[in-house]
Design a protein around this motif. Structure first.
Motif, PDB file in Angstrom:
ATOM      1  N   GLY A  10       0.529  -1.415   8.663  1.00 35.96           N
ATOM      2  CA  GLY A  10      -0.101  -2.359   7.752  1.00 35.96           C
ATOM      3  C   GLY A  10      -1.567  -2.069   7.564  1.00 35.96           C
ATOM      4  O   GLY A  10      -2.154  -1.205   8.217  1.00 35.96           O
ATOM      5  N   ASP A  53       7.278   1.882   7.669  1.00 38.50           N
ATOM      6  CA  ASP A  53       6.053   1.480   8.355  1.00 38.50           C
ATOM      7  C   ASP A  53       5.511   2.609   9.222  1.00 38.50           C
ATOM      8  O   ASP A  53       4.299   2.828   9.290  1.00 38.50           O
ATOM      9  CB  ASP A  53       6.318   0.242   9.210  1.00 38.50           C
ATOM     10  CG  ASP A  53       6.696  -0.964   8.372  1.00 38.50           C
ATOM     11  OD1 ASP A  53       6.060  -1.180   7.324  1.00 38.50           O
ATOM     12  OD2 ASP A  53       7.640  -1.679   8.747  1.00 38.50           O
ATOM     13  N   ASP A  56       3.845   4.979   6.895  1.00 37.96           N
ATOM     14  CA  ASP A  56       2.570   4.437   6.419  1.00 37.96           C
ATOM     15  C   ASP A  56       1.491   4.578   7.477  1.00 37.96           C
ATOM     16  O   ASP A  56       0.336   4.901   7.177  1.00 37.96           O
ATOM     17  CB  ASP A  56       2.735   2.958   6.046  1.00 37.96           C
ATOM     18  CG  ASP A  56       3.478   2.757   4.739  1.00 37.96           C
ATOM     19  OD1 ASP A  56       3.584   3.721   3.960  1.00 37.96           O
ATOM     20  OD2 ASP A  56       3.950   1.625   4.495  1.00 37.96           O
ATOM     21  N   VAL A 188      -2.317   1.810   2.184  1.00 35.79           N
ATOM     22  CA  VAL A 188      -1.778   0.497   2.573  1.00 35.79           C
ATOM     23  C   VAL A 188      -2.707  -0.639   2.158  1.00 35.79           C
ATOM     24  O   VAL A 188      -2.473  -1.791   2.531  1.00 35.79           O
ATOM     25  CB  VAL A 188      -1.537   0.438   4.099  1.00 35.79           C
ATOM     26  CG1 VAL A 188      -0.418   1.376   4.492  1.00 35.79           C
ATOM     27  CG2 VAL A 188      -2.825   0.744   4.863  1.00 35.79           C
ATOM     28  N   LYS A 191      -0.717  -3.385   0.656  1.00 34.18           N
ATOM     29  CA  LYS A 191       0.614  -3.615   1.211  1.00 34.18           C
ATOM     30  C   LYS A 191       0.762  -5.080   1.599  1.00 34.18           C
ATOM     31  O   LYS A 191      -0.135  -5.653   2.242  1.00 34.18           O
ATOM     32  CB  LYS A 191       0.821  -2.719   2.431  1.00 34.18           C
ATOM     33  CG  LYS A 191       2.219  -2.794   3.041  1.00 34.18           C
ATOM     34  CD  LYS A 191       2.345  -1.787   4.180  1.00 34.18           C
ATOM     35  CE  LYS A 191       3.726  -1.844   4.818  1.00 34.18           C
ATOM     36  NZ  LYS A 191       3.888  -0.830   5.884  1.00 34.18           N
TER      37      LYS A 191
END
Length: 370
Positions: A10, A53, A56, A188, A191
């Protein structure tokens, strides 16, 4: 310092890692694999538990220019967080898995491994602040962004854990973090945040629990009973579909005599009985707590405020430690609360400073509320 940046995939953890680099630390990024089968908990890029995730997080580490690794904590996560969550619900309690994850995984298992590998601290994207008190101890304080403050879910951390933790985002608001991520070229930046329990794919807690617990439930159905009259108002499919304070989905079929809605007041998982009643019956001003954890010196008694939900209100309270060794406390709420369930956490504050936390074992109403 050599620090380990826990990168969920994140925006918050990515910016936290970047800020740790800017502060001059030698940073290594890690992503926690919390499920051996990424689809067994959830799908979609929601902030943890998925292949997306992990990718990312890796891309963010590349942009920041730090080494990156994936650590498999799936067995530990399942045992300490997922199993605990199921067991608590099966016992009629309402747990907070984020607190348990911070207590058992991020600041216990991960921190222990980090220290063993020669790292000095773990850095995360939590919105909270650290400061050194006049007594030389590390204090945990609220983040300045009230809407994003995450000190509540960190209230389980000990002094030893706080001394090896870094929270670079506590002095910043979420919009500022997103703008900073965009300036840094982090993909991100926009996001979406994850708001649901990370390991429940569709947010249907009751359906997930029913499927996972199966025959482990002591009673998969039972009666819905009026708490005042004792009248059986209906039946239900299982206690895991309900929590204290719930109003919707009771399927009672007929209104109360006064026409007002009913709320879940108590859950008895062994007999399967769920008691319902009026909203005013939800008001409580006495809390018994167990498994107390203190961020610093253990108090004997203090005037404080207590937060009972992750983003709930603060309640003025008098907190008394009844047995420091056993970890039990009694809390008198000067501001009554509604819909508080055993299993939730009571996090204790002195101003913005987190004093500690306890797991709620029981609630009660004084004569003044009856």
């Amino acid at each position: 310092m050599r620090v380990l940046a826990a990168m969920s995939g994140g925006v918050d953890s990515a910016v936290a890692a970047a800020r740790a680099v800017d502060a001059g630390h030698e940073v290594t990024g890690i992503h926690l694999a919390l499920s051996r089968n990424p689809k067994s908990y959830r799908t979609g890029a929601r902030g943890c538990c998925t292949i997306e995730d992990s990718n990312d997080a890796r891309r963010a580490a590349d942009v920041i220019g730090i080494p990156f690794y994936v650590w498999d904590f799936s067995d530990r996560f399942h045992e300490d967080v997922v199993e605990d969550f199921m067991s608590e619900y099966a016992a009629g309690r309402t747990p907070n898995p984020c607190l348990r994850c911070n207590e058992k995984i991020k600041f216990a298992a991960v921190l222990d491994r980090a220290l063993a590998l020669g790292f000095d601290a773990v850095v995360t994207g939590h919105y909270a602040q650290l400061a050194t008190g006049t007594d030389g101890l590390i204090e945990l304080h609220r983040g300045i962004d009230h809407g994003k403050d995450q000190s509540y879910v960190l209230g389980v951390l000990s002094q030893a854990q706080l001394a090896h933790s870094l929270f670079p985002l506590g002095d910043t608001t979420k919009p500022e973090i997103r703008a900073e991520a965009e300036r840094r070229g982090l993909t991100v930046a926009h996001k979406p945040d994850s708001h649901d329990i990370c390991f429940i794919a569709d947010g249907d807690n009751a359906g997930w629990l029913e499927e996972k617990l199966g025959e482990r439930m002591p009673n998969r159905g039972g009666d819905i009973v009026d708490a005042t009259s004792g009248e059986v108002l209906g039946t239900h499919r299982g206690t895991t579909a309900y929590t204290i304070g719930q109003r919707k989905g009771l399927a009672i079929g007929r209104p109360a005599p006064d026409g007002k809605p009913r709320f879940v007041l108590s859950i008895e998982p062994v007999s399967g009985t769920i008691e319902v009643g009026p909203r005013e019956a939800l008001r409580i001003d006495r809390i018994s707590g167990i498994r107390a954890r203190w961020c610093g010196t253990v108090p004997s008694a203090l005037d404080a405020t207590v937060q009972l939900r992750a983003h709930g209100d603060e309640h003025r309270a008098v907190v008394t430690v009844t047995d420091a060794e056993a970890g039990t406390v009694e809390i008198e709420l000067l501001d009554p609360a509604e819909g508080i369930a055993p299993g939730q956490a009571a996090v204790i504050y002195d101003g913005t400073r987190v004093v500690g936390s306890a797991t709620i074992s029981a609630t009660a109403r004084s004569e003044a509320l009856r």
